[in-house]
Design a protein around this motif. Structure first.
Motif, PDB file in Angstrom:
ATOM      1  N   PRO A   1       0.804  -1.233   0.000  1.00  0.00           N
ATOM      2  CA  PRO A   1       0.000   0.000   0.000  1.00  0.00           C
ATOM      3  C   PRO A   1       0.832   1.276   0.000  1.00  0.00           C
ATOM      4  CG  PRO A   1      -0.925  -1.594   1.536  1.00  0.00           C
ATOM      5  CD  PRO A   1       0.389  -2.155   1.086  1.00  0.00           C
ATOM      6  N   LEU A   2       2.043   1.194   0.566  1.00  0.00           N
ATOM      7  CA  LEU A   2       2.958   2.333   0.580  1.00  0.00           C
ATOM      8  C   LEU A   2       4.286   1.881  -0.010  1.00  0.00           C
ATOM      9  CD1 LEU A   2       3.420   5.286   1.468  1.00  0.00           C
ATOM     10  CD2 LEU A   2       4.192   4.414   3.676  1.00  0.00           C
ATOM     11  N   TYR A   3       4.777   2.631  -0.993  1.00  0.00           N
ATOM     12  CA  TYR A   3       5.974   2.245  -1.747  1.00  0.00           C
ATOM     13  C   TYR A   3       6.940   3.413  -1.730  1.00  0.00           C
ATOM     14  CZ  TYR A   3       8.616   0.716  -5.938  1.00  0.00           C
ATOM     15  OH  TYR A   3       9.582   0.333  -6.829  1.00  0.00           O
ATOM     16  N   GLY A   4       8.177   3.159  -1.274  1.00  0.00           N
ATOM     17  CA  GLY A   4       9.087   4.298  -1.203  1.00  0.00           C
ATOM     18  C   GLY A   4      10.528   3.955  -0.913  1.00  0.00           C
ATOM     19  N   HIS A   5      10.985   2.772  -1.278  1.00  0.00           N
ATOM     20  CA  HIS A   5      12.377   2.401  -1.011  1.00  0.00           C
ATOM     21  C   HIS A   5      13.312   3.298  -1.810  1.00  0.00           C
ATOM     22  CE1 HIS A   5      16.092   0.047  -0.900  1.00  0.00           C
ATOM     23  NE2 HIS A   5      15.599  -0.536   0.177  1.00  0.00           N
ATOM     24  N   VAL A   6      14.304   3.858  -1.152  1.00  0.00           N
ATOM     25  CA  VAL A   6      15.162   4.872  -1.755  1.00  0.00           C
ATOM     26  C   VAL A   6      15.897   4.352  -2.985  1.00  0.00           C
ATOM     27  CG1 VAL A   6      17.132   4.358  -0.263  1.00  0.00           C
ATOM     28  CG2 VAL A   6      16.894   6.639  -1.250  1.00  0.00           C
ATOM     29  N   GLU A   7      16.255   3.063  -3.017  1.00  0.00           N
ATOM     30  CA  GLU A   7      17.018   2.522  -4.134  1.00  0.00           C
ATOM     31  C   GLU A   7      16.128   1.913  -5.211  1.00  0.00           C
ATOM     32  OE1 GLU A   7      19.945  -0.152  -2.654  1.00  0.00           O
ATOM     33  OE2 GLU A   7      21.100   1.420  -1.639  1.00  0.00           O
ATOM     34  N   ALA A   8      14.840   1.762  -4.941  1.00  0.00           N
ATOM     35  CA  ALA A   8      13.936   1.157  -5.911  1.00  0.00           C
ATOM     36  C   ALA A   8      13.176   2.197  -6.726  1.00  0.00           C
ATOM     37  CB  ALA A   8      12.942   0.238  -5.184  1.00  0.00           C
ATOM     38  N   LEU A   9      13.329   3.466  -6.364  1.00  0.00           N
ATOM     39  CA  LEU A   9      12.577   4.529  -7.035  1.00  0.00           C
ATOM     40  C   LEU A   9      13.519   5.482  -7.759  1.00  0.00           C
ATOM     41  CD1 LEU A   9       9.917   5.532  -4.358  1.00  0.00           C
ATOM     42  CD2 LEU A   9       9.519   4.357  -6.508  1.00  0.00           C
ATOM     43  N   PRO A  10      13.056   6.079  -8.858  1.00  0.00           N
ATOM     44  CA  PRO A  10      13.838   7.127  -9.517  1.00  0.00           C
ATOM     45  C   PRO A  10      13.675   8.444  -8.763  1.00  0.00           C
ATOM     46  CG  PRO A  10      11.781   6.797 -10.698  1.00  0.00           C
ATOM     47  CD  PRO A  10      11.803   5.783  -9.581  1.00  0.00           C
ATOM     48  N   ASN A  11      14.358   8.572  -7.629  1.00  0.00           N
ATOM     49  CA  ASN A  11      14.236   9.778  -6.813  1.00  0.00           C
ATOM     50  C   ASN A  11      15.035  10.913  -7.448  1.00  0.00           C
ATOM     51  OD1 ASN A  11      12.550   9.187  -4.457  1.00  0.00           O
ATOM     52  ND2 ASN A  11      14.057   7.594  -4.063  1.00  0.00           N
ATOM     53  N   ARG A  12      14.518  11.382  -8.555  1.00  0.00           N
ATOM     54  CA  ARG A  12      15.147  12.465  -9.296  1.00  0.00           C
ATOM     55  C   ARG A  12      14.047  13.270  -9.955  1.00  0.00           C
ATOM     56  NH1 ARG A  12      14.847  10.640 -14.554  1.00  0.00           N
ATOM     57  NH2 ARG A  12      14.768   8.369 -14.829  1.00  0.00           N
ATOM     58  N   MET A  13      14.436  14.419 -10.487  1.00  0.00           N
ATOM     59  CA  MET A  13      13.470  15.287 -11.138  1.00  0.00           C
ATOM     60  C   MET A  13      12.975  14.646 -12.431  1.00  0.00           C
ATOM     61  SD  MET A  13      14.044  19.113 -12.662  1.00  0.00           S
ATOM     62  CE  MET A  13      15.077  18.512 -14.000  1.00  0.00           C
ATOM     63  N   LEU A  14      11.648  14.579 -12.602  1.00  0.00           N
ATOM     64  CA  LEU A  14      11.063  14.188 -13.875  1.00  0.00           C
ATOM     65  C   LEU A  14      10.518  15.470 -14.505  1.00  0.00           C
ATOM     66  CD1 LEU A  14       9.208  10.887 -12.894  1.00  0.00           C
ATOM     67  CD2 LEU A  14      11.533  11.205 -13.748  1.00  0.00           C
ATOM     68  N   GLY A  15      11.362  16.128 -15.301  1.00  0.00           N
ATOM     69  CA  GLY A  15      11.043  17.468 -15.788  1.00  0.00           C
ATOM     70  C   GLY A  15      10.123  17.497 -16.980  1.00  0.00           C
ATOM     71  N   TYR A  16       9.437  16.392 -17.241  1.00  0.00           N
ATOM     72  CA  TYR A  16       8.462  16.359 -18.317  1.00  0.00           C
ATOM     73  C   TYR A  16       7.081  16.108 -17.720  1.00  0.00           C
ATOM     74  CZ  TYR A  16       9.768  11.458 -17.607  1.00  0.00           C
ATOM     75  OH  TYR A  16      10.067  10.255 -17.050  1.00  0.00           O
ATOM     76  N   ARG A  17       6.077  16.409 -18.469  1.00  0.00           N
ATOM     77  CA  ARG A  17       4.707  16.235 -18.002  1.00  0.00           C
ATOM     78  C   ARG A  17       4.368  14.745 -17.966  1.00  0.00           C
ATOM     79  NH1 ARG A  17       0.259  19.758 -17.824  1.00  0.00           N
ATOM     80  NH2 ARG A  17      -1.766  18.803 -18.233  1.00  0.00           N
ATOM     81  N   HIS A  18       3.889  14.281 -16.831  1.00  0.00           N
ATOM     82  CA  HIS A  18       3.571  12.874 -16.671  1.00  0.00           C
ATOM     83  C   HIS A  18       2.502  12.722 -15.598  1.00  0.00           C
ATOM     84  CE1 HIS A  18       6.522  13.763 -13.543  1.00  0.00           C
ATOM     85  NE2 HIS A  18       6.084  12.690 -12.891  1.00  0.00           N
ATOM     86  N   ARG A  19       2.051  11.508 -15.405  1.00  0.00           N
ATOM     87  CA  ARG A  19       1.063  11.223 -14.355  1.00  0.00           C
ATOM     88  C   ARG A  19       1.285   9.813 -13.831  1.00  0.00           C
ATOM     89  NH1 ARG A  19      -4.385  12.483 -16.699  1.00  0.00           N
ATOM     90  NH2 ARG A  19      -3.285  13.722 -18.249  1.00  0.00           N
ATOM     91  N   HIS A  20       0.741   9.543 -12.634  1.00  0.00           N
ATOM     92  CA  HIS A  20       0.893   8.243 -11.997  1.00  0.00           C
ATOM     93  C   HIS A  20      -0.484   7.650 -11.714  1.00  0.00           C
ATOM     94  CE1 HIS A  20       5.036   9.441 -11.262  1.00  0.00           C
ATOM     95  NE2 HIS A  20       4.615  10.516 -10.644  1.00  0.00           N
ATOM     96  N   PRO A  21      -0.592   6.321 -11.740  1.00  0.00           N
ATOM     97  CA  PRO A  21      -1.863   5.689 -11.359  1.00  0.00           C
ATOM     98  C   PRO A  21      -2.042   5.588  -9.848  1.00  0.00           C
ATOM     99  CG  PRO A  21      -0.300   4.024 -12.081  1.00  0.00           C
ATOM    100  CD  PRO A  21       0.374   5.354 -12.285  1.00  0.00           C
ATOM    101  N   TRP A  22      -1.078   6.157  -9.088  1.00  0.00           N
ATOM    102  CA  TRP A  22      -1.162   6.149  -7.633  1.00  0.00           C
ATOM    103  C   TRP A  22      -0.946   7.563  -7.108  1.00  0.00           C
ATOM    104  CZ3 TRP A  22       2.896   3.515 -10.197  1.00  0.00           C
ATOM    105  CH2 TRP A  22       2.551   2.229 -10.602  1.00  0.00           C
TER     106      TRP A  22
END
Length: 268
Positions: free
Chosen positions: A23-44
């Motif tokens: 239900p909660l996802y946030g592992h520092v090494e499993a996520l692209p923790n960087r700027m996504l400078g383009y327009r996008h959206r998430h299903p969560w």
């Protein structure tokens, strides 16, 4: 936004997910923790938080700004673009919308208390497939509860839907030190300045003067967070005096610039 003005695909790691592993996802090494400078959206749902630096999220409604004591709540399906300067340390959390936490259709800026900050940092080290009924699951539950209880901060800069007013706002944001007025636009459209003022208030909830002040204060945050001299920042943002800038800053943030950023550096 991408070079063609279209939404781009999510990076690997997110685009490959058909459902969140927990239900909660946030592992520092499993996520692209960087700027996504383009327009996008998430299903969560996404909670975007900068441990260091100032994070900006832009949507069709406006611009949301989060210094380190703040985070940006982005509902699922909301098209957005993220901006930040080099050196910004991003922590993202993704939340299954079925958790029922902080339901609502709009983005918002949340206050990150010292406890919430520590919980976010601690959860970033929890395994992706943590045991929901174990200690890590209890940590996730506490973190979700603290997010749900976090007060909102009025750090959203709304954009009017009127095309001319919207362009005027974008021009003002690009040059915060310049004087801006509704008068040239009113003359060009052949309407009174009061008519445009009422339209601006109706579409943004702010007078044009109040909008300009908030825009300039938000524009000041990255330089202040980097430790620039307050006097220099005030002048760069169009304020003619340091005292006027500090008074406006205190009104919006309930602290002077020095107090506000000292609170970030002090974990107590």
């Amino acid at each position: 936004m991408s070079s063609k003005g279209q939404e781009a695909q999510l990076p690997a790691g997110l685009s490959d997910l058909h459902a969140l592993p927990r239900p909660l996802y946030g592992h520092v090494e499993a996520l692209p923790n960087r700027m996504l400078g383009y327009r996008h959206r998430h299903p969560w749902v996404q909670l975007a938080y900068a441990a260091q630096g100032v994070l900006e999220v832009s949507t069709d409604r406006g611009r949301y700004v989060a210094p380190p004591q703040r985070a940006i709540w982005i509902p699922q399906g909301t098209a957005h673009q993220v901006r930040c300067r080099a050196g910004t340390s991003i922590r993202s959390l993704y939340i299954d919308s079925d958790t029922g936490h902080r339901q609502g259709s709009g983005c918002r800026v949340l206050v990150v208390s010292p406890l919430l900050r520590e919980l976010i940092d601690a959860f970033s080290l929890v395994p992706v497939r943590y045991a929901v009924d174990g200690a890590d699951g209890r940590l996730a539950a506490v973190l979700l509860d603290r997010i749900a209880a976090a007060p909102e901060a009025d750090l959203m800069l709304p954009l009017p839907s009127d095309a001319d007013l919207r362009q005027l706002c974008r021009s003002a944001q690009a040059h915060p030190s310049r004087k801006a007025s509704l008068r040239p636009l009113s003359e060009r459209r052949g309407v009174s300045e009061k008519t445009l003022s009422r339209l601006f208030l109706r579409e943004t909830g702010l007078t044009f003067r109040a909008w300009l002040q908030r825009m300039r204060l938000l524009a000041a945050l990255p330089a202040l967070e980097r430790g620039a001299r307050v006097t220099d920042v005030a002048l760069d943002c169009g304020y003619e005096s340091l005292s006027a800038f500090i008074a406006a800053f205190r009104k919006l943030f309930d602290a002077s610039p020095g107090e506000f950023f000292a609170a970030r550096r002090d974990p107590a």
